[in-house]
Design a protein around this motif. Structure first.
Motif, PDB file in Angstrom:
ATOM      1  N   ASN A 150     -40.169  80.128 144.419  1.00  0.00           N
ATOM      2  CA  ASN A 150     -40.980  81.300 144.113  1.00  0.00           C
ATOM      3  C   ASN A 150     -41.220  81.360 142.615  1.00  0.00           C
ATOM      4  O   ASN A 150     -40.418  81.899 141.863  1.00  0.00           O
ATOM      5  N   GLN A 151     -42.359  80.839 142.194  1.00  0.00           N
ATOM      6  CA  GLN A 151     -42.653  80.731 140.772  1.00  0.00           C
ATOM      7  C   GLN A 151     -43.068  82.060 140.143  1.00  0.00           C
ATOM      8  O   GLN A 151     -43.210  82.145 138.930  1.00  0.00           O
ATOM      9  N   GLU A 152     -43.268  83.100 140.965  1.00  0.00           N
ATOM     10  CA  GLU A 152     -43.696  84.383 140.423  1.00  0.00           C
ATOM     11  C   GLU A 152     -42.524  85.249 139.989  1.00  0.00           C
ATOM     12  O   GLU A 152     -42.721  86.263 139.333  1.00  0.00           O
ATOM     13  N   LYS A 153     -41.316  84.894 140.364  1.00  0.00           N
ATOM     14  CA  LYS A 153     -40.134  85.686 140.065  1.00  0.00           C
ATOM     15  C   LYS A 153     -39.223  84.934 139.100  1.00  0.00           C
ATOM     16  O   LYS A 153     -39.181  83.707 139.097  1.00  0.00           O
ATOM     17  N   PRO A 154     -38.456  85.644 138.285  1.00  0.00           N
ATOM     18  CA  PRO A 154     -37.484  84.961 137.423  1.00  0.00           C
ATOM     19  C   PRO A 154     -36.341  84.405 138.253  1.00  0.00           C
ATOM     20  O   PRO A 154     -36.029  84.931 139.332  1.00  0.00           O
ATOM     21  N   VAL A 155     -35.748  83.354 137.787  1.00  0.00           N
ATOM     22  CA  VAL A 155     -34.555  82.807 138.423  1.00  0.00           C
ATOM     23  C   VAL A 155     -33.448  82.804 137.378  1.00  0.00           C
ATOM     24  O   VAL A 155     -33.699  82.560 136.192  1.00  0.00           O
ATOM     25  N   PHE A 156     -32.241  83.119 137.808  1.00  0.00           N
ATOM     26  CA  PHE A 156     -31.110  83.217 136.897  1.00  0.00           C
ATOM     27  C   PHE A 156     -30.099  82.127 137.204  1.00  0.00           C
ATOM     28  O   PHE A 156     -29.907  81.753 138.364  1.00  0.00           O
ATOM     29  N   GLY A 157     -29.466  81.637 136.175  1.00  0.00           N
ATOM     30  CA  GLY A 157     -28.471  80.598 136.341  1.00  0.00           C
ATOM     31  C   GLY A 157     -27.172  80.967 135.649  1.00  0.00           C
ATOM     32  O   GLY A 157     -27.140  81.823 134.760  1.00  0.00           O
ATOM     33  N   LEU A 158     -26.119  80.331 136.088  1.00  0.00           N
ATOM     34  CA  LEU A 158     -24.812  80.474 135.450  1.00  0.00           C
ATOM     35  C   LEU A 158     -24.165  79.103 135.398  1.00  0.00           C
ATOM     36  O   LEU A 158     -24.082  78.414 136.417  1.00  0.00           O
ATOM     37  N   VAL A 159     -23.738  78.700 134.227  1.00  0.00           N
ATOM     38  CA  VAL A 159     -22.953  77.473 134.102  1.00  0.00           C
ATOM     39  C   VAL A 159     -21.549  77.865 133.661  1.00  0.00           C
ATOM     40  O   VAL A 159     -21.368  78.742 132.819  1.00  0.00           O
ATOM     41  N   THR A 160     -20.570  77.230 134.263  1.00  0.00           N
ATOM     42  CA  THR A 160     -19.178  77.552 133.944  1.00  0.00           C
ATOM     43  C   THR A 160     -18.301  76.327 134.123  1.00  0.00           C
ATOM     44  O   THR A 160     -18.583  75.471 134.968  1.00  0.00           O
ATOM     45  N   ASN A 161     -17.268  76.242 133.319  1.00  0.00           N
ATOM     46  CA  ASN A 161     -16.241  75.220 133.520  1.00  0.00           C
ATOM     47  C   ASN A 161     -14.922  75.881 133.919  1.00  0.00           C
ATOM     48  O   ASN A 161     -13.867  75.259 133.861  1.00  0.00           O
ATOM     49  N   GLY A 162     -15.006  77.140 134.327  1.00  0.00           N
ATOM     50  CA  GLY A 162     -13.823  77.880 134.723  1.00  0.00           C
ATOM     51  C   GLY A 162     -13.312  78.791 133.629  1.00  0.00           C
ATOM     52  O   GLY A 162     -12.915  79.922 133.889  1.00  0.00           O
ATOM     53  N   SER A 163     -13.340  78.324 132.395  1.00  0.00           N
ATOM     54  CA  SER A 163     -12.851  79.131 131.277  1.00  0.00           C
ATOM     55  C   SER A 163     -13.982  79.736 130.454  1.00  0.00           C
ATOM     56  O   SER A 163     -13.785  80.747 129.786  1.00  0.00           O
ATOM     57  N   HIS A 164     -15.175  79.134 130.490  1.00  0.00           N
ATOM     58  CA  HIS A 164     -16.307  79.601 129.697  1.00  0.00           C
ATOM     59  C   HIS A 164     -17.533  79.763 130.599  1.00  0.00           C
ATOM     60  O   HIS A 164     -17.682  79.049 131.601  1.00  0.00           O
ATOM     61  N   PHE A 165     -18.435  80.673 130.183  1.00  0.00           N
ATOM     62  CA  PHE A 165     -19.580  81.036 131.016  1.00  0.00           C
ATOM     63  C   PHE A 165     -20.812  81.241 130.138  1.00  0.00           C
ATOM     64  O   PHE A 165     -20.736  81.879 129.090  1.00  0.00           O
ATOM     65  N   ILE A 166     -21.968  80.726 130.593  1.00  0.00           N
ATOM     66  CA  ILE A 166     -23.254  80.993 129.950  1.00  0.00           C
ATOM     67  C   ILE A 166     -24.264  81.311 131.044  1.00  0.00           C
ATOM     68  O   ILE A 166     -24.395  80.561 132.023  1.00  0.00           O
ATOM     69  N   PHE A 167     -24.987  82.422 130.883  1.00  0.00           N
ATOM     70  CA  PHE A 167     -26.047  82.798 131.811  1.00  0.00           C
ATOM     71  C   PHE A 167     -27.392  82.298 131.288  1.00  0.00           C
ATOM     72  O   PHE A 167     -27.614  82.214 130.076  1.00  0.00           O
ATOM     73  N   ILE A 168     -28.302  82.006 132.229  1.00  0.00           N
ATOM     74  CA  ILE A 168     -29.623  81.481 131.889  1.00  0.00           C
ATOM     75  C   ILE A 168     -30.670  82.277 132.660  1.00  0.00           C
ATOM     76  O   ILE A 168     -30.455  82.646 133.819  1.00  0.00           O
ATOM     77  N   LYS A 169     -31.804  82.526 132.029  1.00  0.00           N
ATOM     78  CA  LYS A 169     -32.953  83.125 132.716  1.00  0.00           C
ATOM     79  C   LYS A 169     -34.160  82.214 132.520  1.00  0.00           C
ATOM     80  O   LYS A 169     -34.402  81.722 131.419  1.00  0.00           O
TER      81      LYS A 169
END
Length: 208
Positions: A150-169
């Motif tokens: 669905n290219q009309e909506k934003p998609v969110f991501g999360l990357v983690t190694n268990g101890s650290h976290f970064i969110f993506i939009k």
């Protein structure tokens, strides 16, 4: 002949060149990770404190592989944020392909965890073993996010190694544009682990 490229070997520069991917310059592009976050209850804080204690116990006996990261850290967070209940569903090890027709190339990979709602991808989660740097993981997550249906909506991501976290939009309104949150850690005495849960809860609320 079609050339297959593994998503884990794709860099951000490659995505920029092939898809016109751009980094958002305005902080207001991704307010979901810092604005009007829901409160975390005392019971949720106790649960997260237990998650931290469990993870710290595991790191004394390396290596900590991806499945352990998902079981000990990621699964409790998704549970507390409400992603295991309707209207959401969970897929694991989901295969993706992105065709580059003009170049005769296809990017292939497997998403560790994919949260969907009526075929709209809401959260792409890529987990790595504890010793893995998140910066090496962001491009892989973005490659998966680019392929969402669905290219009309934003998609969110999360990357983690268990101890650290970064969110993506990521959005695709004329141009593929993405932004990153700050990096959070489970290890600080301060309540960053609580903020990670608050962001997940916020995403589950706004995307229902």
């Amino acid at each position: 002949m079609v050339q297959f490229i593994q998503a884990q070997n794709v860099g951000i520069a490659y995505l920029e060149a092939r898809f016109g991917l751009k980094l958002a310059e305005n902080d207001r592009f991704f307010p979901e990770w810092f604005e009007s976050l829901p409160e975390i209850t005392d019971l949720e804080k106790q649960y997260l404190d237990r998650v931290k204690a469990n993870f710290l116990s595991l790191v004394t006996r390396p290596p900590i592989l991806e499945n352990a990261v998902k079981m000990v850290v990621l699964s409790p967070l998704l549970d507390l944020a409400g992603f295991y209940r309707a209207p959401f569903s969970i897929l694991t090890e989901e295969s993706i392909e992105i065709s580059l027709e003009d170049a005769g190339k296809v990017i292939r990979g497997r998403i560790d965890v994919l949260v969907i709602q009526e075929q709209l991808w809401l959260l792409v989660i890529e987990s790595k073993r504890a010793a893995f740097s998140l910066t090496e993981n962001i491009a892989q997550a973005l490659a998966y996010m680019i392929s969402h249906p669905n290219q009309e909506k934003p998609v969110f991501g999360l990357v983690t190694n268990g101890s650290h976290f970064i969110f993506i939009k990521l959005t695709n309104l004329n141009t593929l544009t993405y932004a990153l949150s700050d990096e959070f850690t489970l290890l600080k005495r301060q309540s960053e682990r609580y903020q990670v849960l608050a962001i997940l809860k916020k995403l589950s609320q706004i995307l229902q």
